[in-house]
Scaffold this motif. Structure first.
Motif, PDB file in Angstrom:
ATOM      1  N   VAL A   6       0.874  -1.180   0.000  1.00 35.65           N
ATOM      2  CA  VAL A   6       0.000   0.000   0.000  1.00 35.65           C
ATOM      3  C   VAL A   6       0.902   1.219   0.000  1.00 35.65           C
ATOM      4  N   TYR A   7       0.882   1.980  -1.091  1.00 38.73           N
ATOM      5  CA  TYR A   7       1.826   3.086  -1.251  1.00 38.73           C
ATOM      6  C   TYR A   7       1.304   4.011  -2.345  1.00 38.73           C
ATOM      7  N   PHE A   8       2.020   5.068  -2.605  1.00 40.03           N
ATOM      8  CA  PHE A   8       1.710   5.918  -3.752  1.00 40.03           C
ATOM      9  C   PHE A   8       2.131   5.198  -5.034  1.00 40.03           C
ATOM     10  N   PHE A   9       1.598   5.647  -6.147  1.00 43.82           N
ATOM     11  CA  PHE A   9       2.010   5.069  -7.437  1.00 43.82           C
ATOM     12  C   PHE A   9       3.363   5.689  -7.804  1.00 43.82           C
ATOM     13  N   LEU A  10       4.385   5.268  -7.090  1.00 41.38           N
ATOM     14  CA  LEU A  10       5.720   5.877  -7.158  1.00 41.38           C
ATOM     15  C   LEU A  10       6.766   4.803  -6.938  1.00 41.38           C
ATOM     16  N   ARG A  11       7.988   5.032  -7.434  1.00 36.85           N
ATOM     17  CA  ARG A  11       9.084   4.141  -7.045  1.00 36.85           C
ATOM     18  C   ARG A  11       9.416   4.401  -5.580  1.00 36.85           C
ATOM     19  N   GLY A  12       9.929   5.589  -5.279  1.00 34.42           N
ATOM     20  CA  GLY A  12      10.119   6.022  -3.889  1.00 34.42           C
ATOM     21  C   GLY A  12      10.686   4.975  -2.954  1.00 34.42           C
ATOM     22  N   ARG A  13      10.042   4.849  -1.802  1.00 37.34           N
ATOM     23  CA  ARG A  13      10.528   3.923  -0.769  1.00 37.34           C
ATOM     24  C   ARG A  13       9.964   2.510  -0.944  1.00 37.34           C
ATOM     25  N   ALA A  14       9.211   2.294  -2.002  1.00 35.14           N
ATOM     26  CA  ALA A  14       8.669   0.941  -2.211  1.00 35.14           C
ATOM     27  C   ALA A  14       9.404   0.201  -3.317  1.00 35.14           C
ATOM     28  N   LYS A  38      -8.406  10.370  -0.112  1.00 34.29           N
ATOM     29  CA  LYS A  38      -8.425   8.970   0.379  1.00 34.29           C
ATOM     30  C   LYS A  38      -7.200   8.732   1.261  1.00 34.29           C
ATOM     31  N   TRP A  39      -6.047   9.270   0.783  1.00 31.97           N
ATOM     32  CA  TRP A  39      -4.835   9.102   1.598  1.00 31.97           C
ATOM     33  C   TRP A  39      -5.068   9.750   2.952  1.00 31.97           C
ATOM     34  N   LEU A  40      -5.459  10.980   2.973  1.00 31.39           N
ATOM     35  CA  LEU A  40      -5.535  11.747   4.213  1.00 31.39           C
ATOM     36  C   LEU A  40      -6.621  11.238   5.159  1.00 31.39           C
ATOM     37  N   TRP A  43      -6.388   6.168   4.554  1.00 35.86           N
ATOM     38  CA  TRP A  43      -5.155   5.387   4.761  1.00 35.86           C
ATOM     39  C   TRP A  43      -4.258   5.969   5.843  1.00 35.86           C
ATOM     40  N   LYS A  44      -4.005   7.261   5.781  1.00 41.36           N
ATOM     41  CA  LYS A  44      -3.036   7.869   6.708  1.00 41.36           C
ATOM     42  C   LYS A  44      -3.370   7.572   8.172  1.00 41.36           C
ATOM     43  N   PRO A  45      -4.640   7.714   8.558  1.00 39.87           N
ATOM     44  CA  PRO A  45      -4.955   7.429   9.971  1.00 39.87           C
ATOM     45  C   PRO A  45      -4.701   5.977  10.376  1.00 39.87           C
ATOM     46  N   PHE A  49       2.728   5.280  11.709  1.00 45.31           N
ATOM     47  CA  PHE A  49       3.450   6.555  11.773  1.00 45.31           C
ATOM     48  C   PHE A  49       2.839   7.570  10.799  1.00 45.31           C
ATOM     49  N   GLY A  50       1.617   7.262  10.360  1.00 46.49           N
ATOM     50  CA  GLY A  50       0.969   8.215   9.460  1.00 46.49           C
ATOM     51  C   GLY A  50       1.602   8.268   8.079  1.00 46.49           C
ATOM     52  N   GLN A  51       2.405   7.208   7.755  1.00 48.88           N
ATOM     53  CA  GLN A  51       3.101   7.233   6.466  1.00 48.88           C
ATOM     54  C   GLN A  51       3.046   5.859   5.805  1.00 48.88           C
ATOM     55  N   CYS A  52       3.331   5.811   4.526  1.00 52.87           N
ATOM     56  CA  CYS A  52       3.419   4.554   3.767  1.00 52.87           C
ATOM     57  C   CYS A  52       4.808   4.472   3.178  1.00 52.87           C
ATOM     58  N   PRO A  53       5.337   3.316   2.776  1.00 52.08           N
ATOM     59  CA  PRO A  53       4.620   2.092   2.441  1.00 52.08           C
ATOM     60  C   PRO A  53       4.158   1.265   3.640  1.00 52.08           C
ATOM     61  N   LEU A  54       3.095   0.513   3.348  1.00 55.50           N
ATOM     62  CA  LEU A  54       2.555  -0.505   4.247  1.00 55.50           C
ATOM     63  C   LEU A  54       2.603  -1.830   3.493  1.00 55.50           C
ATOM     64  N   VAL A  63       4.611  -1.306   8.609  1.00 58.73           N
ATOM     65  CA  VAL A  63       5.080  -0.093   7.923  1.00 58.73           C
ATOM     66  C   VAL A  63       6.570   0.049   8.221  1.00 58.73           C
ATOM     67  N   GLN A  64       7.169   1.119   7.707  1.00 57.84           N
ATOM     68  CA  GLN A  64       8.607   1.404   7.738  1.00 57.84           C
ATOM     69  C   GLN A  64       9.301   0.565   6.661  1.00 57.84           C
ATOM     70  N   SER A  65       9.725   1.256   5.605  1.00 57.92           N
ATOM     71  CA  SER A  65      10.253   0.550   4.425  1.00 57.92           C
ATOM     72  C   SER A  65      11.424  -0.358   4.781  1.00 57.92           C
ATOM     73  N   ASN A  66      12.265   0.058   5.726  1.00 54.47           N
ATOM     74  CA  ASN A  66      13.426  -0.769   6.075  1.00 54.47           C
ATOM     75  C   ASN A  66      13.022  -1.979   6.908  1.00 54.47           C
ATOM     76  N   ILE A 107      15.082  16.557  -2.640  1.00 56.77           N
ATOM     77  CA  ILE A 107      13.988  16.471  -3.607  1.00 56.77           C
ATOM     78  C   ILE A 107      12.772  17.278  -3.140  1.00 56.77           C
ATOM     79  N   TYR A 108      12.422  17.143  -1.889  1.00 59.10           N
ATOM     80  CA  TYR A 108      11.153  17.725  -1.440  1.00 59.10           C
ATOM     81  C   TYR A 108      11.292  19.113  -0.837  1.00 59.10           C
ATOM     82  N   GLN A 109      12.521  19.493  -0.429  1.00 61.54           N
ATOM     83  CA  GLN A 109      12.618  20.777   0.268  1.00 61.54           C
ATOM     84  C   GLN A 109      13.571  21.769  -0.374  1.00 61.54           C
TER      85      GLN A 109
END
Ligand SMILES: N[C@@H](CCC(=O)N[C@@H](CS(=O)(=O)O)C(=O)NCC(=O)O)C(=O)O
Length: 206
Positions: A6-14, A38-40, A43-45, A49-54, A63-66, A107-109
């Motif tokens: 369960v994640y975004f449609f992204l490579r990212g941490r998954a 839907k995320w907010l 899924w997020k709740p 840790f309020g984050q994905c991947p799951l 959760v926690q990619s590592n 990337i994000y900041q």
């Protein structure tokens, strides 16, 4: 039942997780957490840790990619064959996480203002991995892949997109990256439409 990511449609941490599963021949389903509402609101709740991947494995959720990579490493015998081997894989995976964290901040900041300095400082961040990988027989623990190899490969791969010449002065990392890339299971993932359709990061910066 199939594993579920369960994640975004992204490579990212998954992406390291997907590549591990595809190469190990493990079927999984992908659940996109979007649209944002839907995320907010859904899924997020649910996320510890309020984050994905799951990862959902039957009635087990993680959760926690590592932690997910390590769980799959234990589950599919990709974690070495001694506590010292496992610790070496952990050490390098933690090093990957350190650099992935710095990459994520860029990337994000701070992409526009920070990219030049990040790329200038990149050799100092990659050199430890070159030193750790120059005497191995192919992968982090020798001839067999570990969970950490999928993460290190993805880290190098996204940095080659950011800075295409970043491995030119690191022969061990350059040959390692192409060695992993050429593995049939990795090729299977890379040649999939799903991979081709996915951006690396949520904001499209790379
Ligand atoms: N340490 C966590 C970090 C997870 C994380 O940062 N997830 C981001 C997405 S991404 O950075 O991995 O692309 C997230 O859920 N962001 C959405 C939110 O925080 O609401 C892990 O490794 O899984």
């Amino acid at each position: 039942s199939k594993l579920q990511i369960v994640y975004f449609f992204l490579r990212g941490r998954a992406e390291a997780i997907r590549t591990l599963l595809v190469e190990q021949g493990v079927e999984y389903e992908e659940t996109d957490v979007m649209p944002m509402e839907k995320w907010l609101n859904y899924w997020k709740p649910k996320m510890a840790f309020g984050q994905c991947p799951l990862l959902i494995d039957g009635d087990f959720e993680l959760v926690q990619s590592n932690a997910i990579l390590r769980y799959l490493g234990r589950k599919y015998d990709l974690y070495g064959s001694s506590i010292q081997e496992a610790a070496r894989a952990d050490m390098i995976n933690d090093g990957v996480e350190d650099l992935r964290g710095a990459y994520t901040v860029l990337i994000y900041q701070n992409y526009e203002d920070g990219k030049d300095d990040y790329v200038k400082a990149l050799p100092d961040k990659l050199r430890p991995f070159e030193n750790l990988m120059k005497d191995t027989k192919g992968y982090i623990l020798g001839e067999k892949m570990t969970f950490a190899d999928y993460n290190l490969f993805d880290l190098l791969d996204i940095h080659l997109t950011l800075a295409p010449t970043c491995l030119d002065t690191f022969p061990a990392l350059k040959s390692y990256h192409s060695r992993v890339l050429q593995r049939p299971g990795v090729q299977k993932r890379r040649n999939s439409q799903n991979f081709k359709d996915m951006k690396i990061n949520f904001n499209g910066k790379e």
